[in-house]
Write a protein that holds these residues in place. Structure first.
Motif, PDB file in Angstrom:
ATOM      1  N   TYR A   1      51.747  47.061  77.302  1.00 10.83           N
ATOM      2  CA  TYR A   1      52.023  45.895  78.140  1.00 10.83           C
ATOM      3  C   TYR A   1      51.129  44.718  77.754  1.00 10.83           C
ATOM      4  N   LEU A   2      49.877  45.006  77.377  1.00  6.29           N
ATOM      5  CA  LEU A   2      48.973  43.931  76.973  1.00  6.29           C
ATOM      6  C   LEU A   2      49.483  43.275  75.683  1.00  6.29           C
ATOM      7  N   PHE A   3      49.861  44.100  74.709  1.00  2.00           N
ATOM      8  CA  PHE A   3      50.377  43.570  73.435  1.00  2.00           C
ATOM      9  C   PHE A   3      51.660  42.780  73.674  1.00  2.00           C
ATOM     10  N   LEU A   4      52.545  43.308  74.518  1.00  7.98           N
ATOM     11  CA  LEU A   4      53.815  42.638  74.810  1.00  7.98           C
ATOM     12  C   LEU A   4      53.571  41.285  75.483  1.00  7.98           C
ATOM     13  N   THR A   5      52.606  41.252  76.395  1.00  8.12           N
ATOM     14  CA  THR A   5      52.289  40.003  77.093  1.00  8.12           C
ATOM     15  C   THR A   5      51.713  38.969  76.125  1.00  8.12           C
ATOM     16  N   PHE A   6      50.813  39.411  75.254  1.00  5.86           N
ATOM     17  CA  PHE A   6      50.258  38.506  74.231  1.00  5.86           C
ATOM     18  C   PHE A   6      51.374  37.982  73.330  1.00  5.86           C
ATOM     19  N   LEU A   7      52.265  38.871  72.931  1.00  6.68           N
ATOM     20  CA  LEU A   7      53.349  38.487  72.035  1.00  6.68           C
ATOM     21  C   LEU A   7      54.256  37.438  72.671  1.00  6.68           C
ATOM     22  N   ILE A   8      54.644  37.681  73.936  1.00  2.00           N
ATOM     23  CA  ILE A   8      55.539  36.742  74.635  1.00  2.00           C
ATOM     24  C   ILE A   8      54.854  35.391  74.819  1.00  2.00           C
TER      25      ILE A   8
ATOM     26  N   GLY B   1      44.716  32.383  78.949  1.00  2.00           N
ATOM     27  CA  GLY B   1      45.522  32.631  80.147  1.00  2.00           C
ATOM     28  C   GLY B   1      45.894  34.096  80.297  1.00  2.00           C
ATOM     29  N   VAL B   2      46.333  34.714  79.196  1.00  2.16           N
ATOM     30  CA  VAL B   2      46.710  36.136  79.240  1.00  2.16           C
ATOM     31  C   VAL B   2      45.499  36.997  79.572  1.00  2.16           C
ATOM     32  N   PHE B   3      44.355  36.683  78.996  1.00  2.00           N
ATOM     33  CA  PHE B   3      43.135  37.462  79.253  1.00  2.00           C
ATOM     34  C   PHE B   3      42.771  37.428  80.738  1.00  2.00           C
TER      35      PHE B   3
END
Length: 856
Positions: A424-431, A387-389
């Motif tokens: 932002y990509l790392f933060l989104t994956f983390l959340i 989903g994030v990708f």
């Protein structure tokens, strides 16, 4: 132990509960799309502009004067800008082919504020010209045009050889004011520097070496420029005294020479000589001198204008928009992710509860706790990361471009550049991992603490208990059995109830915010320039009008085109508000009782009429909000001649565009210590379609220095609203999409975990529709409660955004319309209704033998 079985079981779980998997995937995709896209939009917009400004080497400061720039001025500028590149140039404002199309002709600059060539070539001869690409529909390459005002130019006819994108004029609808045509610039043109014959320079452009390394949108850059601007302004102010003395001396010398020549001619004529030719030459010289004297009177005192990049309204608007979008990014994605997190957490928790017996079987077979957890970790990670990708692709390369195109619809900026941020990509994956896998790990930790023998048995259902509604006997007794069961089930599963309500409340709140902003923007241009501002234009007189100019002006004002007009004193003063200079329009009517015919002064909340009185001034509402002023406070101003005044506020009026300060003549005389002398007219025409032609004829009287057209102001508002509407519709679309995904996820999850219950109902003789309502009635009731709570969230969000999203010189209409509530409720209800059809179809497919699989 054989781990192939575990991997096979993990992969098969993706297929067996595809509804839940797709729901989580879509939740993460929508959240990532909005979060990354909105977070990247502001930096991408600024980076695009920064690259453009670097390419054209945009000037940091420009200097001009109403008397031109002489040698002393150029030396002062060079002295104050030692470590900088300086370009001195010329300009001429003119009209084309005796039309109303006004043009600012600038000399070509090859080093600073260069212009991008769109088509054709740059001028190679003195009679060649390139025009702004915005005029491509009116003129074409190879066409010859005549410039009506050409006193500073060697030629009056020019051949068009190309079209450009001007670097210093980026706002399509607000290029600036002029003293020709309709008073508003229609376009910009470039000619060779050698095409001018003027002795004094008209403009100086300065590009400091230090600023090439600075972010033009940073506080460091602005602080540096403000400091340089202040020092340069103070230095040039010293030149004005010298220049005034020089102008006066030159004028006196010319008068003395003419006087001496007259005496010599008179003496020669007394001696019988024919001096008619000399006399004619002298009269011509005298006439020219009189014209110069009149021009000096109209120019008034010597003024210098030191402007930074924000003088271009397009530059200022673009910067403001790139910062305003970040305000939305700090609100919208947070709510989006909060809703997604709640629903995902609930979904994964319920999924593990369903798989409780399978976990027990694996533990009984000897698999470790880590092995048993593999299935759920893979499931949640696959859904979250996929989903994030998908969302990140759109977030980085689609959404920021849509926002850029929306905000630049009325600007000349182009060549959008997409950026990338690992943060932002790392933060989104983390959340997303915390929302899904984190929820799975927490629930697994709780489940795996139980004994294997307990896990092999179905989780005992929660005991039914009396609910608060049962104590309201008149209400409870009138409910049918189905509704009693539904209400008990709702309160029986409190976590599910809270998650459903909050999920739908969040979606409704975001929808309300979007629709509310749209409502607040809608029609404010019409409201401002029909209901509040009733005049069509302001005409500002030149200084020291000749009798001939006054006569032409009065004749024009008395013509059949004019319905009525009101003489006023008009002055624009600058005040620093929130770090930027804002223009405040001071209006003092000759007859204060007449102002209501031209400006409807009223209180926005009560609609009560406001009169100009001797107690103080009336200011516009946005100005009062920005300065935190209320009735009884004082407004501090510095006038154009440097006088500081403190004006008491007697009232605050409704106004949506611009900052207004209105007062009667008594207040003006008391606080400014001088009588009111009208220098402008508020004019209302009989036919608004003739506004441009009337403005053009008014400029031709020679009595008017500037005209402010309401049609232009309304275009500026409309273009602003049009740009923002595109962004708002995008946000509404995202909120609606989230509502679809949330309701879809909650419905499919609820359906999958209650299959045995549904099968049991069918065994007991429930029809499909009855079984559907038995299950889905809970969702409908919870949706209604979620919508009601969403109204409260939406109201708060709307109020916060409206107060902070509008530009400094404009105000959006506060308050929410009833249609907003209706639409914000209707969308979740319609989605809920559509999902009810889906539920009904799924229940038809339920096999009644499922009821026999339960272990009693």
């Amino acid at each position: 132990m054989n781990r192939r079985i575990l991997w096979k079981d993990a992969l098969s779980s993706l297929n067996h509960s595809w509804g839940r998997f797709i729901g989580i995937l879509l939740l993460m995709a929508v959240s990532a799309f909005a979060f990354i896209g909105l977070k990247m939009a502001g930096p991408d917009m600024r980076n695009t502009a920064q690259t453009y400004y670097q390419d054209v080497n945009l000037a940091d400061l420009t200097v001009s004067s109403n008397y031109g720039l002489d040698k002393n001025d150029t030396q002062t500028i060079k002295k104050q800008a030692k470590k900088a590149t300086i370009d001195f140039g010329y300009l001429q404002d003119t009209t084309i082919n005796n039309s109303k199309t006004s043009l600012r002709v600038l000399s070509e600059s090859k080093n600073i504020s260069t212009n991008q060539l769109i088509s054709g070539n740059f001028p190679k001869k003195d009679n060649q010209i390139v025009l702004s690409y915005l005029l491509r529909n009116k003129y074409h390459i190879g066409e010859w045009i005549t410039l009506n005002e050409h006193s500073n130019l060697k030629n009056s006819r020019f051949k068009i050889v190309g079209f450009i994108r001007p670097s210093e004029y980026t706002d399509k609808s607000n290029l600036g004011q002029t003293n020709v045509g309709t008073g508003q610039l229609s376009g910009v043109a470039i000619v060779k520097k050698s095409a001018f014959k003027a002795q004094s320079y008209s403009i100086a452009r300065i590009r400091f070496n230090k600023t090439k390394e600075l972010d033009p949108y940073s506080s460091t850059y602005q602080k540096f420029i403000d400091n340089k601007k202040e020092r340069l302004t103070n230095s040039l102010a010293q030149n004005s005294k010298l220049k005034k003395t020089e102008v006066d001396n030159n004028f006196k010398d010319a008068q003395k020479q003419i006087r001496q020549a007259k005496e010599q001619i008179q003496l020669a004529e007394n001696n019988g000589l024919n001096m008619s030719r000399e006399k004619a030459r002298l009269e011509k010289q005298q006439k020219k001198l009189n014209e110069q004297e009149q021009e000096i009177k109209q120019l008034g005192s010597i003024s210098y204008y030191v402007n930074d990049r924000k003088n271009d309204s397009g530059y200022d608007t673009y910067q403001s928009n790139s910062e305003k979008i970040e305000l939305i990014t700090n609100i919208f994605p947070v709510f989006l992710f909060a809703v997604a997190a709640l629903v995902s957490f609930s979904t994964m928790t319920r999924f593990i509860d369903e798989e409780r017996q399978n976990i027990g079987v694996l533990r009984a077979l000897g698999y470790s706790k880590l092995d048993t957890s593999l299935k759920f970790v893979i499931y949640s990670l696959t859904a979250a990361l996929t989903g994030v990708f998908i969302g990140a692709i759109g977030g980085y390369w689609v959404l920021p471009r849509i926002i850029f195109n929306a905000y630049t619809a009325n600007l000349t900026l182009t060549n959008f550049q997409s950026g990338f941020s690992w943060k932002y990509l790392f933060l989104t994956f983390l959340i997303s991992i915390l929302c899904t896998t984190g929820a799975a790990v927490i629930q697994l930790f709780i489940v795996l603490r139980a004994k294997t023998s307990e896990l092999l048995l179905p989780k005992p259902p929660k005991n039914g208990s009396r609910i608060l509604l049962e104590k309201i006997k008149p209400f409870w007794q009138h409910l049918s059995f189905n509704y009693k069961v539904t209400l008990r089930n709702i309160f029986r599963y409190k976590v599910k109830m809270i998650m459903t309500i909050l999920g739908i409340a969040g979606c409704t709140g975001l929808l309300m915010m979007g629709f509310g902003i749209r409502d607040s923007l809608a029609g404010i241009g019409q409201k401002q320039y029909s209901e509040i501002i009733k005049y069509d234009l302001i005409a500002i007189d030149k200084n020291s009008l000749s009798s001939e100019q006054s006569s032409r002006l009065n004749q024009k004002l008395s013509s059949s085109q004019v319905n009525k007009y009101l003489p006023v004193y008009f002055e624009n003063v600058s005040k620093k508000i929130a770090g930027t200079n804002q223009d405040l329009s001071i209006i003092v009517p000759e007859k204060s009782s007449e102002i209501s015919k031209y400006i409807s002064l009223r209180n926005r909340s009560s609609g009560q009429k406001i009169n100009l009185n001797s107690r103080g001034i009336v200011i516009s509402e946005k100005l009062a909000k920005l300065l935190n002023l209320s009735i009884g406070d004082e407004l501090s101003l510095v006038t154009t001649n440097g006088k500081k005044v403190k004006l008491p506020i007697s009232n605050i009026c409704e106004m949506y565009m611009g900052h207004y300060v209105l007062m009667n003549s008594n207040v003006y005389q008391k606080y400014f210590n001088k009588k009111v002398n009208s220098n402008a007219q508020l004019i209302e025409l009989n036919n608004k379609k003739q506004t441009n032609s009337f403005a053009n004829s008014l400029m031709k009287t020679g009595a008017v220095s500037a005209i402010n057209l309401n049609t232009n102001n309304q275009q500026i508002i409309d273009s602003l609203i049009q740009s923002m509407n595109k962004v708002i519709f995008l946000l509404i679309g995202l909120a609606a999409l989230l509502a679809v995904v949330v309701i879809f996820t909650l419905t499919t999850t609820n359906l999958e975990e209650r299959m045995r219950e549904i099968a049991t109902l069918k065994v007991l003789g429930f029809y499909n529709n009855e079984a559907s309502l038995y299950i889905y009635r809970e969702t409908i009731i919870l949706s209604i409660f979620g919508i009601l709570i969403g109204f409260l969230i939406g109201n708060w969000l709307h109020g916060f955004i409206i107060d902070n999203l509008s530009p400094l010189n404009a105000m959006f209409r506060p308050g929410i319309l009833f249609s907003n509530y209706l639409l914000s409720a209707l969308i979740p209800l319609v989605i809920t209704g559509i999902m009810a059809i889906f539920v009904n179809r799924k229940i038809k497919e339920v096999n009644m033998l499922e009821a026999l699989k339960s272990v009693d």
